[in-house]
Design a protein around this motif. Structure first.
Motif, mmCIF file in Angstrom:
data_model
loop_
_atom_site.group_PDB
_atom_site.id
_atom_site.type_symbol
_atom_site.label_atom_id
_atom_site.label_comp_id
_atom_site.label_asym_id
_atom_site.label_seq_id
_atom_site.Cartn_x
_atom_site.Cartn_y
_atom_site.Cartn_z
ATOM 1 N N ASP A 179 9.216 -3.735 -1.464
ATOM 2 C CA ASP A 179 9.582 -4.189 -2.811
ATOM 3 C C ASP A 179 8.436 -3.948 -3.788
ATOM 4 O OD1 ASP A 179 12.237 -5.576 -2.177
ATOM 5 O OD2 ASP A 179 10.859 -6.490 -0.737
ATOM 6 N N GLY A 180 8.788 -3.434 -4.967
ATOM 7 C CA GLY A 180 7.801 -3.216 -6.008
ATOM 8 C C GLY A 180 7.004 -1.932 -5.853
ATOM 9 N N ARG A 181 7.301 -1.137 -4.852
ATOM 10 C CA ARG A 181 6.537 0.094 -4.635
ATOM 11 C C ARG A 181 7.325 1.312 -5.117
ATOM 12 N NH1 ARG A 181 3.724 -1.238 1.285
ATOM 13 N NH2 ARG A 181 3.619 -3.476 0.873
ATOM 14 N N ARG A 182 6.600 2.251 -5.729
ATOM 15 C CA ARG A 182 7.209 3.496 -6.220
ATOM 16 C C ARG A 182 7.024 4.576 -5.179
ATOM 17 N NH1 ARG A 182 4.944 6.034 -10.958
ATOM 18 N NH2 ARG A 182 6.960 6.638 -11.756
ATOM 19 N N GLY A 239 5.482 6.404 -15.724
ATOM 20 C CA GLY A 239 4.391 5.440 -15.676
ATOM 21 C C GLY A 239 3.925 5.004 -14.305
ATOM 22 N N GLY A 240 2.595 4.868 -14.193
ATOM 23 C CA GLY A 240 1.995 4.291 -12.996
ATOM 24 C C GLY A 240 1.885 5.250 -11.835
ATOM 25 N N PRO A 241 0.948 4.958 -10.922
ATOM 26 C CA PRO A 241 0.782 5.810 -9.749
ATOM 27 C C PRO A 241 1.887 5.582 -8.726
ATOM 28 C CG PRO A 241 -0.645 3.896 -9.571
ATOM 29 C CD PRO A 241 0.019 3.807 -10.916
ATOM 30 N N LEU A 242 2.074 6.556 -7.875
ATOM 31 C CA LEU A 242 2.957 6.372 -6.731
ATOM 32 C C LEU A 242 2.271 5.493 -5.692
ATOM 33 C CD1 LEU A 242 4.350 9.936 -5.886
ATOM 34 C CD2 LEU A 242 5.652 7.998 -6.778
ATOM 35 N N ASP A 243 3.094 4.791 -4.920
ATOM 36 C CA ASP A 243 2.596 4.075 -3.745
ATOM 37 C C ASP A 243 2.892 4.846 -2.468
ATOM 38 O OD1 ASP A 243 1.826 1.419 -5.042
ATOM 39 O OD2 ASP A 243 3.914 1.646 -5.673
ATOM 40 N N ILE A 244 3.949 5.655 -2.502
ATOM 41 C CA ILE A 244 4.424 6.361 -1.305
ATOM 42 C C ILE A 244 4.845 7.771 -1.695
ATOM 43 C CG2 ILE A 244 6.234 6.416 0.474
ATOM 44 C CD1 ILE A 244 6.439 3.292 -0.005
ATOM 45 N N LEU A 245 4.369 8.760 -0.944
ATOM 46 C CA LEU A 245 4.758 10.151 -1.151
ATOM 47 C C LEU A 245 5.160 10.733 0.201
ATOM 48 C CD1 LEU A 245 5.003 12.802 -2.714
ATOM 49 C CD2 LEU A 245 2.516 13.072 -2.532
ATOM 50 N N VAL A 246 6.427 11.134 0.318
ATOM 51 C CA VAL A 246 6.941 11.691 1.577
ATOM 52 C C VAL A 246 7.406 13.119 1.331
ATOM 53 C CG1 VAL A 246 8.534 11.415 3.506
ATOM 54 C CG2 VAL A 246 7.706 9.381 2.290
ATOM 55 N N HIS A 247 6.731 14.055 1.963
ATOM 56 C CA HIS A 247 7.086 15.467 1.848
ATOM 57 C C HIS A 247 8.070 15.820 2.960
ATOM 58 C CE1 HIS A 247 3.750 16.414 -0.943
ATOM 59 N NE2 HIS A 247 3.011 15.620 -0.199
ATOM 60 N N PRO A 263 -4.666 11.828 -7.075
ATOM 61 C CA PRO A 263 -5.757 11.214 -7.836
ATOM 62 C C PRO A 263 -5.403 9.832 -8.390
ATOM 63 C CG PRO A 263 -5.685 13.545 -8.323
ATOM 64 C CD PRO A 263 -4.471 13.249 -7.471
ATOM 65 N N ALA A 264 -4.167 9.644 -8.873
ATOM 66 C CA ALA A 264 -3.765 8.327 -9.389
ATOM 67 C C ALA A 264 -3.687 7.297 -8.266
ATOM 68 C CB ALA A 264 -2.416 8.430 -10.107
ATOM 69 N N MET A 265 -3.229 7.709 -7.080
ATOM 70 C CA MET A 265 -3.224 6.822 -5.918
ATOM 71 C C MET A 265 -4.643 6.381 -5.583
ATOM 72 S SD MET A 265 -0.857 8.023 -2.721
ATOM 73 C CE MET A 265 0.919 8.129 -2.825
ATOM 74 N N LEU A 266 -5.569 7.325 -5.580
ATOM 75 C CA LEU A 266 -6.960 7.021 -5.243
ATOM 76 C C LEU A 266 -7.581 6.081 -6.266
ATOM 77 C CD1 LEU A 266 -8.050 10.575 -4.075
ATOM 78 C CD2 LEU A 266 -7.875 8.521 -2.647
#
Length: 261
Positions: A9-12, A76-84, A124-127
């Motif tokens: 919940d709340g994660r992009r 807006g805002g960084p990602l929390d999760i990136l799945v390729h 970079p935004a995640m970091l």
């Protein structure tokens, strides 16, 4: 509460190749877990239920990855999760000699460089936020490369694994976890298309082509390929807080196909 570790919940999140097959199953799984999930593919499916979260782009191109990154930045805002998840093989059968220069570049762009470019744009935004999770989808073909119609694909996936491992070592101290999922065969439309190419190229029936694929893998002890939902369950675990100490791993989900330890 223990169950909170299963929630997002709340994660992009962004899932590439999310319009069909394993990618679509991953999108659905992460949404069930509470994430706000964006997806990208070349074409939005007819009647797609969340057009506001779909970015039509070809992530095997520089322009495509730029478009995805721009859209996410816009919202807006960084990602929390990136799945390729995006990937695939389109090489004709016939071994190494029939793979043209252009075909090598097609396979490398789709299966390796698209992920590299998207990571470079979005991580970079995640970091900066100090947290996040990345999952690359590799393949058991990086260990068991098939030469007839997917040698370039197997090569690209091997490179993706090496890249991801190095990335994991670099980013873990800064709060971002990187792991990989390594499927064997998955019962998707892309697999059915692959069967058609083998059948057509080698003058076989579809059943004969499927048997050739199984035989070329040395058999599948489970007796079937994985369902897309089973891939999604593994990804769901890896992006959850239950996997908080899992870094730089590659998780094979292949029904026992890889015969070695």
């Amino acid at each position: 509460m223990g169950n909170d570790r299963d929630r997002l919940d709340g994660r992009r999140a962004l899932v590439t190749g999310g319009s069909k097959g394993a990618g679509r199953a991953v999108v659905e799984r992460l949404r069930e877990m509470g994430a706000d999930v964006y997806t990208t593919a070349r074409t939005m499916p007819d009647g797609y239920d969340r057009p506001d979260r779909f970015v039509a782009a070809d992530t095997s191109t520089v322009e495509g990855t730029d478009a995805v990154a721009a859209r996410l930045a816009e919202d807006g805002g960084p990602l929390d999760i990136l799945v390729h998840v995006v990937g695939g093989a389109s090489t004709p059968p016939g071994g190494f000699a029939v793979i043209t220069e252009d075909q090598w570049l097609v396979e490398l762009n789709l299966n390796l460089l698209g992920a590299v470019r998207l990571d470079r744009a979005l991580l970079p935004a995640m970091l900066e936020a100090g947290s996040g999770v990345v999952v690359h989808t590799t393949s058991i073909q990086r260990e068991l490369p098939l030469y007839d119609a997917s040698l370039a694909y197997a090569t690209a996936k091997a490179a993706l694994r090496t890249y991801g491992k190095g990335l994991a070592n670099e980013l873990a101290p800064r709060g971002v976890r990187v792991n990989a999922v390594s499927p064997g065969g998955i019962e998707t439309q892309a697999y059915e298309d692959f069967v058609d190419r083998i059948a057509e190229g080698d003058g076989l029936t579809r059943d004969g082509a499927k048997q050739r694929i199984f035989d070329s893998l040395g058999g599948v002890p489970l007796g079937r390929f994985a369902h897309p939902e089973e891939i999604a369950d593994l990804v769901g675990f890896l992006v959850s807080d239950r996997a908080a100490a899992v870094v730089g791993g590659e998780y094979v989900i292949d029904g026992g196909t890889v015969p070695t330890v």
